[in-house]
Design a protein around this motif. Sequence first.
Motif, PDB file in Angstrom:
ATOM      1  N   LEU A   1     -31.631 -64.930 -35.184  1.00 40.52           N
ATOM      2  CA  LEU A   1     -30.282 -65.290 -34.752  1.00 40.52           C
ATOM      3  C   LEU A   1     -29.245 -64.833 -35.764  1.00 40.52           C
ATOM      4  O   LEU A   1     -28.184 -64.317 -35.398  1.00 40.52           O
ATOM      5  N   ILE A   2     -29.543 -65.010 -37.041  1.00 38.85           N
ATOM      6  CA  ILE A   2     -28.606 -64.591 -38.080  1.00 38.85           C
ATOM      7  C   ILE A   2     -28.498 -63.072 -38.124  1.00 38.85           C
ATOM      8  O   ILE A   2     -27.406 -62.514 -38.274  1.00 38.85           O
ATOM      9  N   ALA A   3     -29.631 -62.404 -37.950  1.00 37.15           N
ATOM     10  CA  ALA A   3     -29.609 -60.938 -37.945  1.00 37.15           C
ATOM     11  C   ALA A   3     -28.765 -60.407 -36.792  1.00 37.15           C
ATOM     12  O   ALA A   3     -28.114 -59.364 -36.909  1.00 37.15           O
ATOM     13  N   ALA A   4     -28.752 -61.150 -35.674  1.00 37.22           N
ATOM     14  CA  ALA A   4     -28.023 -60.693 -34.485  1.00 37.22           C
ATOM     15  C   ALA A   4     -26.536 -61.049 -34.530  1.00 37.22           C
ATOM     16  O   ALA A   4     -25.753 -60.514 -33.740  1.00 37.22           O
ATOM     17  N   GLU A   5     -26.136 -61.932 -35.437  1.00 41.03           N
ATOM     18  CA  GLU A   5     -24.733 -62.345 -35.500  1.00 41.03           C
ATOM     19  C   GLU A   5     -23.848 -61.184 -35.931  1.00 41.03           C
ATOM     20  O   GLU A   5     -24.044 -60.570 -36.980  1.00 41.03           O
ATOM     21  N   LYS A   6     -22.860 -60.873 -35.118  1.00 33.45           N
ATOM     22  CA  LYS A   6     -21.958 -59.758 -35.422  1.00 33.45           C
ATOM     23  C   LYS A   6     -20.789 -60.251 -36.264  1.00 33.45           C
ATOM     24  O   LYS A   6     -20.212 -61.308 -35.995  1.00 33.45           O
ATOM     25  N   PRO A   7     -20.422 -59.502 -37.294  1.00 27.38           N
ATOM     26  CA  PRO A   7     -19.275 -59.893 -38.116  1.00 27.38           C
ATOM     27  C   PRO A   7     -17.991 -59.947 -37.297  1.00 27.38           C
ATOM     28  O   PRO A   7     -17.851 -59.270 -36.278  1.00 27.38           O
ATOM     29  N   ALA A   8     -17.056 -60.757 -37.751  1.00 29.87           N
ATOM     30  CA  ALA A   8     -15.773 -60.892 -37.065  1.00 29.87           C
ATOM     31  C   ALA A   8     -14.986 -59.595 -37.127  1.00 29.87           C
ATOM     32  O   ALA A   8     -15.122 -58.808 -38.070  1.00 29.87           O
ATOM     33  N   ASP A   9     -14.180 -59.370 -36.128  1.00 32.46           N
ATOM     34  CA  ASP A   9     -13.277 -58.216 -36.148  1.00 32.46           C
ATOM     35  C   ASP A   9     -12.274 -58.374 -37.286  1.00 32.46           C
ATOM     36  O   ASP A   9     -11.882 -59.484 -37.645  1.00 32.46           O
ATOM     37  N   ALA A  10     -11.856 -57.263 -37.822  1.00 31.11           N
ATOM     38  CA  ALA A  10     -10.888 -57.286 -38.918  1.00 31.11           C
ATOM     39  C   ALA A  10      -9.605 -58.004 -38.519  1.00 31.11           C
ATOM     40  O   ALA A  10      -8.947 -58.643 -39.349  1.00 31.11           O
ATOM     41  N   SER A  11      -9.252 -57.928 -37.235  1.00 33.78           N
ATOM     42  CA  SER A  11      -8.019 -58.575 -36.775  1.00 33.78           C
ATOM     43  C   SER A  11      -8.069 -60.087 -36.900  1.00 33.78           C
ATOM     44  O   SER A  11      -7.021 -60.752 -36.951  1.00 33.78           O
ATOM     45  N   ALA A  12      -9.293 -60.652 -36.946  1.00 35.70           N
ATOM     46  CA  ALA A  12      -9.441 -62.100 -37.079  1.00 35.70           C
ATOM     47  C   ALA A  12      -9.314 -62.560 -38.523  1.00 35.70           C
ATOM     48  O   ALA A  12      -9.211 -63.767 -38.781  1.00 35.70           O
ATOM     49  N   MET A  13      -9.314 -61.596 -39.459  1.00 37.22           N
ATOM     50  CA  MET A  13      -9.244 -61.920 -40.884  1.00 37.22           C
ATOM     51  C   MET A  13      -8.164 -61.074 -41.555  1.00 37.22           C
ATOM     52  O   MET A  13      -8.474 -60.196 -42.367  1.00 37.22           O
ATOM     53  N   PRO A  14      -6.904 -61.310 -41.220  1.00 36.04           N
ATOM     54  CA  PRO A  14      -5.827 -60.498 -41.811  1.00 36.04           C
ATOM     55  C   PRO A  14      -5.726 -60.718 -43.313  1.00 36.04           C
ATOM     56  O   PRO A  14      -6.196 -61.725 -43.854  1.00 36.04           O
ATOM     57  N   ALA A  15      -5.117 -59.780 -43.987  1.00 40.91           N
ATOM     58  CA  ALA A  15      -4.936 -59.877 -45.430  1.00 40.91           C
ATOM     59  C   ALA A  15      -4.230 -61.186 -45.783  1.00 40.91           C
ATOM     60  O   ALA A  15      -3.263 -61.576 -45.125  1.00 40.91           O
ATOM     61  N   GLY A  16      -4.749 -61.854 -46.806  1.00 41.08           N
ATOM     62  CA  GLY A  16      -4.170 -63.115 -47.238  1.00 41.08           C
ATOM     63  C   GLY A  16      -4.757 -64.331 -46.565  1.00 41.08           C
ATOM     64  O   GLY A  16      -4.498 -65.462 -46.995  1.00 41.08           O
ATOM     65  N   SER A  17      -5.563 -64.158 -45.518  1.00 40.72           N
ATOM     66  CA  SER A  17      -6.176 -65.296 -44.845  1.00 40.72           C
ATOM     67  C   SER A  17      -7.340 -65.824 -45.681  1.00 40.72           C
ATOM     68  O   SER A  17      -7.887 -65.131 -46.541  1.00 40.72           O
ATOM     69  N   THR A  18      -7.711 -67.068 -45.433  1.00 43.70           N
ATOM     70  CA  THR A  18      -8.824 -67.673 -46.171  1.00 43.70           C
ATOM     71  C   THR A  18     -10.113 -66.909 -45.928  1.00 43.70           C
ATOM     72  O   THR A  18     -10.882 -66.658 -46.855  1.00 43.70           O
TER      73      THR A  18
END
Length: 316
Positions: free
Chosen positions: A56-73
């Motif tokens: 399950l962890i291997a299949a988890e896709k990283p978040a899109d860059a748009s979900a983590m804008p610069a300066g976000s936690t």
Amino acid sequence: MTPTTVQRTPARRRIGAAVALVAATALISACSGSPSSDVAAPAAGAVAGGTSVDQLIAAEKPADASAMPAGSTAAEIKSRGKLLVGGTQTAALFSLLNPTTGKLTGFDAALSQLLAKYIIGTPKTQLVQVTAATREALLKNHSVDAVFATYTITPERAKVVGFAGPYFVDGLGIEVKKDNDTITSLKDLAGKTVVTESGSVAAPAIKAAAPTARIQLFDTNIECLQALQQGRADAYVLDQSLLAGNASTNSDVKVLPSTFSKEPYGIGLPLDKPDFKKFVNDWLAKIEADGTWAKVWKATLGTQVPGAVPAPPRIG
């Protein structure tokens, strides 16, 4: 009527299994004497015909860059390269250290590593040991990014903690020694010595339900369990799934079948990071919708808790 007595037992009285825990912790400590440990490998676990937590962890896709804008936690955590997780190594079914492999297994451990994979692209976490009494302080001073530790959401806690979720609902239960047939319900706790964790919601619930019970508070699950096993307590009250974890690895105790409360678990987050609360809630909604949450439940809690996979609680 015997008045309710509340005793706090010092942590230095830990014996036996606590010594073993210290030795096990040393196997994966990031540095000698450190209260935290790096966990790079995902938690293992599987059910017959099901999907393992590793898969399950291997299949988890990283978040899109748009979900983590610069300066976000989330962007800051990704830049750091690891998720600082407040948790435990002693809660079977939720977050338990395997001293042989150095891996944490269980529902909370798997979810924390899934979140790390979603943010960073790899399930790299650093575990910081918490107790029920230290969680708020560690979040407030930003020693951890998130607390995954069967953390019940209450109105009082929500004033100082930015909870995401809830992601699971449990209830307070009662654990006794296997040969104890005199305690079969909540009312039987009257006049008995009952242990629970300091800082948990169990102590006031016990007082309300059994005013004559003698309550002893310990810092950790291991200390409570040992007090029960050694005959220093008649019963142990805490979240039923945690107690079931104890029973799954200790054949001398048993859990009574009913619960007497509703305990919604949240992911504890710093109150001053509202952007991260939204991010984590969006991630929870995603893993619930795509079936990952249910598969994690089956591979961890579902190995001991009977019945079908429960519906995840409504977020927010």
